[in-house]
Design an enzyme around this catalytic site. Structure first.
Site, PDB file in Angstrom:
ATOM      1  N   HIS A  25      -8.205  32.783  37.088  1.00 27.38           N
ATOM      2  CA  HIS A  25      -8.145  31.318  37.021  1.00 27.38           C
ATOM      3  C   HIS A  25      -8.990  30.891  35.810  1.00 27.38           C
ATOM      4  O   HIS A  25      -9.943  31.583  35.444  1.00 27.38           O
ATOM      5  CB  HIS A  25      -8.762  30.791  38.316  1.00 27.38           C
ATOM      6  CG  HIS A  25      -8.710  29.322  38.513  1.00 27.38           C
ATOM      7  ND1 HIS A  25      -9.605  28.464  37.921  1.00 27.38           N
ATOM      8  CD2 HIS A  25      -7.890  28.548  39.262  1.00 27.38           C
ATOM      9  CE1 HIS A  25      -9.328  27.222  38.305  1.00 27.38           C
ATOM     10  NE2 HIS A  25      -8.291  27.247  39.115  1.00 27.38           N
ATOM     11  N   LYS A  56     -11.453  25.538  50.355  1.00 26.61           N
ATOM     12  CA  LYS A  56     -10.323  26.462  50.562  1.00 26.61           C
ATOM     13  C   LYS A  56     -10.389  27.077  51.959  1.00 26.61           C
ATOM     14  O   LYS A  56      -9.505  27.794  52.369  1.00 26.61           O
ATOM     15  CB  LYS A  56     -10.364  27.604  49.545  1.00 26.61           C
ATOM     16  CG  LYS A  56     -10.575  27.201  48.105  1.00 26.61           C
ATOM     17  CD  LYS A  56      -9.290  26.976  47.382  1.00 26.61           C
ATOM     18  CE  LYS A  56      -9.529  26.954  45.883  1.00 26.61           C
ATOM     19  NZ  LYS A  56      -8.509  26.230  45.154  1.00 26.61           N
ATOM     20  N   ASP A  75     -14.959  36.241  41.999  1.00 28.83           N
ATOM     21  CA  ASP A  75     -14.542  34.883  42.327  1.00 28.83           C
ATOM     22  C   ASP A  75     -13.737  34.956  43.626  1.00 28.83           C
ATOM     23  O   ASP A  75     -12.596  35.426  43.638  1.00 28.83           O
ATOM     24  CB  ASP A  75     -13.704  34.359  41.152  1.00 28.83           C
ATOM     25  CG  ASP A  75     -12.956  33.076  41.475  1.00 28.83           C
ATOM     26  OD1 ASP A  75     -12.984  32.632  42.642  1.00 28.83           O
ATOM     27  OD2 ASP A  75     -12.322  32.527  40.554  1.00 28.83           O
ATOM     28  N   GLN A 101     -10.055  32.276  46.447  1.00 25.09           N
ATOM     29  CA  GLN A 101      -8.801  32.406  47.205  1.00 25.09           C
ATOM     30  C   GLN A 101      -8.908  33.391  48.360  1.00 25.09           C
ATOM     31  O   GLN A 101      -7.969  33.523  49.136  1.00 25.09           O
ATOM     32  CB  GLN A 101      -7.671  32.868  46.267  1.00 25.09           C
ATOM     33  CG  GLN A 101      -7.262  31.834  45.250  1.00 25.09           C
ATOM     34  CD  GLN A 101      -6.642  30.593  45.886  1.00 25.09           C
ATOM     35  OE1 GLN A 101      -6.097  30.646  46.986  1.00 25.09           O
ATOM     36  NE2 GLN A 101      -6.740  29.466  45.209  1.00 25.09           N
ATOM     37  N   CYS A 116      -3.570  26.706  36.734  1.00 18.08           N
ATOM     38  CA  CYS A 116      -4.839  26.979  36.039  1.00 18.08           C
ATOM     39  C   CYS A 116      -4.993  28.465  35.747  1.00 18.08           C
ATOM     40  O   CYS A 116      -6.102  29.014  35.803  1.00 18.08           O
ATOM     41  CB  CYS A 116      -6.046  26.478  36.832  1.00 18.08           C
ATOM     42  SG  CYS A 116      -6.000  24.726  37.171  1.00 18.08           S
TER      43      CYS A 116
HETATM   44  N1  C6P Z   1      -7.716  26.984  42.485  1.00 15.50           N
HETATM   45  C1  C6P Z   1      -5.424  26.326  42.904  1.00 15.50           C
HETATM   46  O1  C6P Z   1      -4.548  25.493  43.143  1.00 15.50           O
HETATM   47  P1  C6P Z   1     -12.969  24.933  42.550  1.00 15.50           P
HETATM   48  O2  C6P Z   1     -12.048  23.935  41.919  1.00 15.50           O
HETATM   49  O3  C6P Z   1     -14.270  25.067  41.800  1.00 15.50           O
HETATM   50  O4  C6P Z   1     -13.142  24.751  44.026  1.00 15.50           O
HETATM   51  O5  C6P Z   1     -12.197  26.346  42.429  1.00 15.50           O
HETATM   52  C2  C6P Z   1     -11.771  26.819  41.188  1.00 15.50           C
HETATM   53  C3  C6P Z   1     -11.028  28.086  41.364  1.00 15.50           C
HETATM   54  C4  C6P Z   1     -11.608  29.254  40.907  1.00 15.50           C
HETATM   55  N2  C6P Z   1     -11.009  30.454  41.092  1.00 15.50           N
HETATM   56  C5  C6P Z   1      -9.839  30.574  41.736  1.00 15.50           C
HETATM   57  C6  C6P Z   1      -9.260  31.920  41.960  1.00 15.50           C
HETATM   58  C7  C6P Z   1      -9.210  29.416  42.220  1.00 15.50           C
HETATM   59  O6  C6P Z   1      -8.044  29.541  42.853  1.00 15.50           O
HETATM   60  C8  C6P Z   1      -9.797  28.147  42.015  1.00 15.50           C
HETATM   61  C9  C6P Z   1      -9.104  26.893  42.447  1.00 15.50           C
HETATM   62  C10 C6P Z   1      -6.873  25.895  42.942  1.00 15.50           C
HETATM   63  O7  C6P Z   1      -5.149  27.485  42.668  1.00 15.50           O
HETATM   64  C11 C6P Z   1      -7.087  24.611  42.217  1.00 15.50           C
HETATM   65  S1  C6P Z   1      -6.911  24.790  40.468  1.00 15.50           S
END
Ligand code: C6P
Length: 405
Positions: free
Chosen positions: A122, A225, A199, A202, A363
């Protein structure tokens, strides 16, 4: 005991609403999960009964709020099997956690060093490291992916070396659902003395990572999440690393003593928690963990695996269906395109039918670039989704295909 999805759905008020006159079919769980009543109640309870700032007041409300917030930290610590409670840093989410670590390495890297990122990341787990490389002159290397949407582990020996100081990889790809072999990556990275950040944005709604067993250096995730609220998450870091990194932000709560000549910093975890945090969010994160534990991660994994197999089989019956991310280890995410129809058009028609999916590059533009596509339609399933909802998706995609071909 069988998995009572009807009872589970009743815990989520939003699942009974309608969209465009149709029952909501929420299949955008990878973007954010829905919230059970217990989590909503935890937020309402805090603001209705004991709203106060924490760690500061001698008054009862402040003490109650502090206790609840610190109890949530302990719940999170236990859930992830983290050795010490000071290794749990509250953040505003995954992005914040990654930036905190990337900023912290600014003085620990030189232009001789390399950092390694996976091709499946991401943007949150790419851009902060690129910025770190710009600050330090270090080189960003990439572990490539292959056509199944899995990491090309055979390439690891070409990109990981004694020069590598940091490796960052997601536990599960948001764009494809691939579960990455993080155990192997951690072991190989440690063999060359590189630290690893995983990270887990997910992962934590599908599995319960054992961070002690993983021996990972840093792990980040977001509560939203995992049936928790937005604007809160955690950074786990091994104590020795957190001691080594400088504070990310200066301000209240992160200090031991301030004079105009010199400031000394608070002990962990407060050193990284400047300012008033998302108190209600932290407490509700604890409530979300209670909720997920009560359902049980084995039950969640089994149910979702079944749903994924069914959805994959049914979607593949559609002519022109192409699924991206076909590796053997994946969670309940299906990224797809149908013929040359633009994903946005399918997503718009599905929305008219009450079905929420995400469309676009998710993203993760490098993943889309690898497949040479502008984006996909992504249906991401949670334990509260049903086979009937999968059927509704399949009917919806067929309808979109008829309208758009
Ligand atoms: N992915 C998706 O629709 P935040 O926004 O900080 O809570 O998470 C960011 C983020 C970082 N790493 C991974 C693997 C992610 O999937 C995400 C967030 C969402 O896939 C929103 S872009």
């Amino acid at each position: 005991m069988s998995f009572d999805v009807a009872a589970i759905r009743a815990d989520f008020p939003i699942l009974s609403r309608q969209v465009h006159g149709k029952p909501l079919v929420y299949l955008d769980n990878a973007a954010t999960s829905q919230k059970p009543q217990a989590v909503i109640d935890a937020i309402v309870d805090y603001y209705s009964r004991y709203n106060a700032n924490i760690h500061r007041g001698v008054h009862t409300l402040s003490q109650e709020a502090t206790d609840a917030y610190e109890q949530a930290r302990i719940k999170i610590q236990k859930h992830f099997n983290i050795k010490k409670k000071q290794e749990v840093i509250f953040t505003s989410g995954t992005t914040h956690g990654i930036n905190l670590v990337a900023q912290g390495f600014s003085n620990l890297l030189t232009s001789e060093d390399e950092v390694l990122v996976s091709a499946l990341e991401h943007h949150s787990n790419i851009v902060p490291w690129q910025m770190l490389c710009e600050r330090t002159g270090a080189t960003l290397k990439v572990l490539p992916m292959n056509a199944e949407g899995t990491l090309a582990m055979e390439e690891l020996e070409h990109v990981l070396s004694a020069k590598t100081k940091l490796v960052f990889v997601n536990h599960i790809s948001n764009a494809l659902g691939t579960i990455n072999p993080i155990e192997t990556l951690i072991e190989k990275a440690h063999a060359v003395d590189a630290a690893v950040l995983v990270d887990g944005a997910q992962a934590c709604s599908h599995i319960q990572p054992d961070l002690d067993a993983l021996d990972v250096d840093f792990y980040v995730t977001s509560a939203h999440k995992m049936c928790g609220p937005t604007g809160v998450g955690i950074l786990y870091g091994k104590e020795e690393w957190l001691e080594k990194l400088p504070p990310y932000q200066g301000g209240g709560e992160m200090i031991s003593e301030v004079t105009f000549e010199k400031t000394t910093y608070a002990e962990l975890p407060h050193k990284f928690e400047a300012g008033t945090p998302n108190i209600a969010g932290g407490i509700a994160f604890g409530a979300a963990i209670d909720y997920l534990q009560q359902i049980g991660f084995d039950a969640i994994a089994n149910y979702e695996a079944d749903l994924l197999a069914y959805a994959t089989e049914e979607l593949l019956k559609i002519e022109g269906m192409k699924i991206y991310g076909t590796g053997p280890d994946k969670t309940s995410v299906i990224s797809f395109n149908v013929g040359d129809i633009h994903p946005y058009d399918i997503g718009t028609i599905l929305d008219k039918l009450g079905i929420a999916v995400r469309t676009g590059h998710h993203c993760a533009q490098p993943v889309m670039a690898y497949f040479n596509i502008p984006g996909t339609v992504r249906a991401s399933f949670a334990f509260y989704n049903t086979k009937e909802e999968v059927d509704a998706l399949v009917v919806g995609v067929r309808k979109a295909q008829m309208m758009l071909s």
